[in-house]
Design a protein around this motif. Structure first.
Motif, PDB file in Angstrom:
ATOM      1  N   PRO A 118      51.201  36.898  38.227  1.00 46.80           N
ATOM      2  CA  PRO A 118      51.618  37.491  37.911  1.00 46.80           C
ATOM      3  C   PRO A 118      52.047  38.507  38.627  1.00 46.80           C
ATOM      4  CG  PRO A 118      49.637  37.858  37.743  1.00 46.80           C
ATOM      5  CD  PRO A 118      49.706  36.163  38.355  1.00 46.80           C
ATOM      6  N   LYS A 119      53.459  39.216  38.118  1.00 48.34           N
ATOM      7  CA  LYS A 119      54.605  40.525  38.873  1.00 48.34           C
ATOM      8  C   LYS A 119      53.508  41.813  38.747  1.00 48.34           C
ATOM      9  CE  LYS A 119      58.607  42.374  38.384  1.00 48.34           C
ATOM     10  NZ  LYS A 119      58.068  43.563  37.633  1.00 48.34           N
ATOM     11  N   ALA A 120      54.104  42.293  40.198  1.00 54.60           N
ATOM     12  CA  ALA A 120      52.911  43.847  40.241  1.00 54.60           C
ATOM     13  C   ALA A 120      53.212  44.597  38.954  1.00 54.60           C
ATOM     14  CB  ALA A 120      53.714  44.339  41.607  1.00 54.60           C
ATOM     15  N   PRO A 121      52.626  45.567  37.832  1.00 50.53           N
ATOM     16  CA  PRO A 121      52.883  46.281  36.924  1.00 50.53           C
ATOM     17  C   PRO A 121      53.138  47.221  37.279  1.00 50.53           C
ATOM     18  CG  PRO A 121      50.993  46.513  38.022  1.00 50.53           C
ATOM     19  CD  PRO A 121      50.940  45.565  38.322  1.00 50.53           C
ATOM     20  N   PRO A 127      44.607  48.268  35.112  1.00 49.28           N
ATOM     21  CA  PRO A 127      43.991  47.867  36.142  1.00 49.28           C
ATOM     22  C   PRO A 127      44.734  46.722  37.276  1.00 49.28           C
ATOM     23  CG  PRO A 127      42.812  47.916  33.825  1.00 49.28           C
ATOM     24  CD  PRO A 127      44.765  47.742  34.062  1.00 49.28           C
ATOM     25  N   LEU A 128      45.656  45.882  36.687  1.00 52.96           N
ATOM     26  CA  LEU A 128      45.840  44.546  37.887  1.00 52.96           C
ATOM     27  C   LEU A 128      46.328  44.986  39.500  1.00 52.96           C
ATOM     28  CD1 LEU A 128      45.857  41.967  37.792  1.00 52.96           C
ATOM     29  CD2 LEU A 128      47.846  41.574  36.753  1.00 52.96           C
ATOM     30  N   TRP A 132      47.459  45.558  44.379  1.00 50.34           N
ATOM     31  CA  TRP A 132      48.730  45.670  45.757  1.00 50.34           C
ATOM     32  C   TRP A 132      48.306  46.812  45.955  1.00 50.34           C
ATOM     33  CZ3 TRP A 132      49.113  43.078  40.832  1.00 50.34           C
ATOM     34  CH2 TRP A 132      49.806  42.119  41.113  1.00 50.34           C
ATOM     35  N   TRP A 133      47.070  47.525  45.962  1.00 51.76           N
ATOM     36  CA  TRP A 133      46.820  48.585  46.371  1.00 51.76           C
ATOM     37  C   TRP A 133      46.229  48.483  48.047  1.00 51.76           C
ATOM     38  CZ3 TRP A 133      40.484  48.575  47.968  1.00 51.76           C
ATOM     39  CH2 TRP A 133      40.605  50.303  49.211  1.00 51.76           C
ATOM     40  N   ASN A 134      46.662  49.496  48.963  1.00 57.99           N
ATOM     41  CA  ASN A 134      46.880  49.255  49.566  1.00 57.99           C
ATOM     42  C   ASN A 134      45.624  50.594  50.936  1.00 57.99           C
ATOM     43  OD1 ASN A 134      49.127  47.787  51.096  1.00 57.99           O
ATOM     44  ND2 ASN A 134      50.184  49.086  50.468  1.00 57.99           N
ATOM     45  N   PRO A 135      44.548  49.956  50.778  1.00 60.20           N
ATOM     46  CA  PRO A 135      43.445  51.004  51.808  1.00 60.20           C
ATOM     47  C   PRO A 135      43.737  51.995  53.075  1.00 60.20           C
ATOM     48  CG  PRO A 135      42.890  48.498  52.367  1.00 60.20           C
ATOM     49  CD  PRO A 135      44.211  48.666  51.112  1.00 60.20           C
ATOM     50  N   ASP A 136      43.040  52.767  53.025  1.00 60.46           N
ATOM     51  CA  ASP A 136      43.904  53.626  54.008  1.00 60.46           C
ATOM     52  C   ASP A 136      42.546  54.409  54.943  1.00 60.46           C
ATOM     53  OD1 ASP A 136      42.144  56.320  52.696  1.00 60.46           O
ATOM     54  OD2 ASP A 136      44.244  56.376  51.580  1.00 60.46           O
ATOM     55  N   GLU A 227      44.399  35.870  47.247  1.00 64.53           N
ATOM     56  CA  GLU A 227      43.268  35.349  46.742  1.00 64.53           C
ATOM     57  C   GLU A 227      43.386  35.073  44.992  1.00 64.53           C
ATOM     58  OE1 GLU A 227      40.668  33.609  50.588  1.00 64.53           O
ATOM     59  OE2 GLU A 227      40.196  34.793  49.204  1.00 64.53           O
ATOM     60  N   TYR A 228      42.675  37.200  44.986  1.00 65.81           N
ATOM     61  CA  TYR A 228      42.685  36.678  43.287  1.00 65.81           C
ATOM     62  C   TYR A 228      44.463  36.492  42.513  1.00 65.81           C
ATOM     63  CZ  TYR A 228      42.709  39.484  39.255  1.00 65.81           C
ATOM     64  OH  TYR A 228      42.382  40.108  37.981  1.00 65.81           O
ATOM     65  N   LEU A 229      44.815  36.653  43.346  1.00 70.19           N
ATOM     66  CA  LEU A 229      46.732  36.479  42.357  1.00 70.19           C
ATOM     67  C   LEU A 229      46.658  35.043  42.325  1.00 70.19           C
ATOM     68  CD1 LEU A 229      48.689  39.521  44.264  1.00 70.19           C
ATOM     69  CD2 LEU A 229      47.231  39.307  41.595  1.00 70.19           C
TER      70      LEU A 229
END
Length: 442
Positions: A118-121, A127-128, A132-136, A227-229
């Motif tokens: 999938p391409k990043a929405p 929800p997808l 591509w979320w970056n934790p801080d 791995e999910y993607l």
């Protein structure tokens, strides 16, 4: 907490999030005439677009050759800018344009499922977008956050972990339904990689609940996301695009535009024809002199990966030696994060003298987490860090005559708390000597 202070730099410029921002995907027009060739000469020709035509096209220079790119999408990305001799971990704990879940790569028969990732929405409410979320540092539960008494280590905040686990469990259920749909008469056997990705995703989720440093927590999150993607892309390929390729009708297929997937580059017209048929994004690259009667509707400026992705190397991560062979680089990415150290290595021991002059050994400072290659010289022996200590203890070593190397007397007991007092095989050999010399029965 020192670890948190160091890692604040990870969020200094979160370029990866730009791939989810529609502002950065605005298409800019480009000149239609390149080196005297009018690429829009057939623009008004009344004909249906085919796999070798382009809804948009772009032009770029490589070396001393001009190329043009046609595609079935409305944008053109540039070829990924990568180092052909190594794979570099970036500040966001991803692999930049080398990462097939972030940027399209050249087509590979061995990894033919990657274009279906999938391409990043561009909608943050999707929800997808979590993948591509970056934790801080605020997402790291540790003593500095005031939410735990555990010293030195921490974990991903539970609400974020629950969101990742929920999406992963839905995907794993989809995988289970796919396996049940297969029968003994069905020729579409699941590839071995499918079971491997499922197992890796399950284990990576489990590891996220283990206390770790902030760096390792971020690496764990990006590993789960990748791995999910990739598993999503493989399942899509097996359940949707492979049947389309086999000629099975799909009423859900959009005949006007390709699906919202990451796609791939190719210089092979046959691959472009296949991707046109299955409705996957594809960018066909050809020398400018090969332009003939292709119909192109619009010329655009291609996007550069550095506009969207983090390109600065991660501090403390050693580049992984690689070749310019695409299949080998893609296979190596599966092992990069798996070899990242999780805790401090107890075998890295150094000798240190106190200010009063008395000698004393202590564990080395916690080295920064890094991506380790199996060929890394620094990690060939887990005992490499203890050699300076053995040099400092002259009573336990014998100097090698005629050389500068110092070897340990193997019959002297270890004085390190991490090692056993006696190796059984050495102890038995000494018993054998006693038998032969004194005839003592044991």
């Amino acid at each position: 907490m020192k670890t948190l202070d160091v890692q604040m730099d990870l969020r200094a410029d979160p370029l990866t999030m730009r791939i989810m921002n529609p502002y950065y995907w605005k298409v800019e027009d480009a000149p239609s005439i390149v080196n005297g060739v009018n690429l829009l000469i057939n623009q008004n020709r009344k004909a249906t677009l085919g796999p070798l035509d382009g809804r948009v096209a772009a032009h770029f220079e490589m070396g001393n050759t001009s190329y043009f790119v046609t595609t079935n999408t409305l944008y053109v990305p540039r070829l990924p800018e990568v180092d052909p001799k190594q794979i570099v971990g970036r500040r966001d704990m991803r692999f930049g344009p080398d990462d097939p879940v972030l940027w399209p790569r050249l087509y590979s028969d061995k990894f033919c499922h990657l274009p279906a990732i999938p391409k990043a929405p561009t909608d943050a409410e999707n929800p997808l977008s979590l993948m591509w979320w970056n934790p801080d540092p605020d997402d790291f539960v540790c003593p500095a956050s005031g939410r735990t008494l555990t010293r030195g280590l921490g974990r991903l905040r539970f609400d974020w972990y629950a969101k990742l686990a929920a999406l992963a469990n839905v995907l794993l259920s989809e995988h289970d339904r796919y396996l049940k749909s297969l029968t003994t008469d069905n020729l579409a056997k699941p590839p071995l990689l499918l079971a491997q990705l499922v197992e890796r995703l399950r284990l990576s989720l489990e590891r996220l609940r283990i206390p770790s440093t902030f760096i390792q927590m971020v690496v764990g999150v990006t590993t789960v996301q990748r791995e999910y993607l990739e598993l999503t892309g493989l399942l899509r390929y097996m359940t949707k695009y492979r049947p389309r390729l086999d000629g099975i009708a799909d009423p859900a297929a959009d005949t006007t535009s390709p699906d919202n997937c990451i796609g791939c580059f190719t210089d092979n017209p046959r691959i472009a024809q296949i991707f046109w048929k299955v409705r996957l994004p594809c960018w066909l690259i050809r020398p400018l002199q090969a332009f003939a009667d292709e119909r192109i509707l619009k010329m655009v400026v291609p996007f550069a990966a550095r506009t969207f992705l983090e390109m600065k190397p991660a501090a403390g991560f050693e580049p992984v030696p690689a070749t310019d062979r695409l299949d080998e680089r893609l296979a190596l990415l599966h092992h990069c994060t798996e070899n990242t150290p999780w805790y401090r290595n107890p075998f890295q021991v150094v000798a240190a003298a106190s200010s009063s002059g008395s000698a004393g050994g202590q564990l080395a400072r916690d080295p920064p987490a890094r991506t380790v290659s199996s060929t890394s010289k620094a990690h060939r022996s887990p005992y490499a860090g203890s050699r300076p200590q053995s040099k400092a203890r002259g009573s336990n070593v014998n100097a090698k005559v005629g050389g500068s190397n110092i070897n340990r007397d193997k019959f002297v007991a270890f004085d390190s708390p991490e090692m056993p007092m006696m190796i059984p095989s050495w102890f038995l050999s000494r018993l054998e000597i006693h038998r032969k010399l004194f005839g003592v029965l044991y």
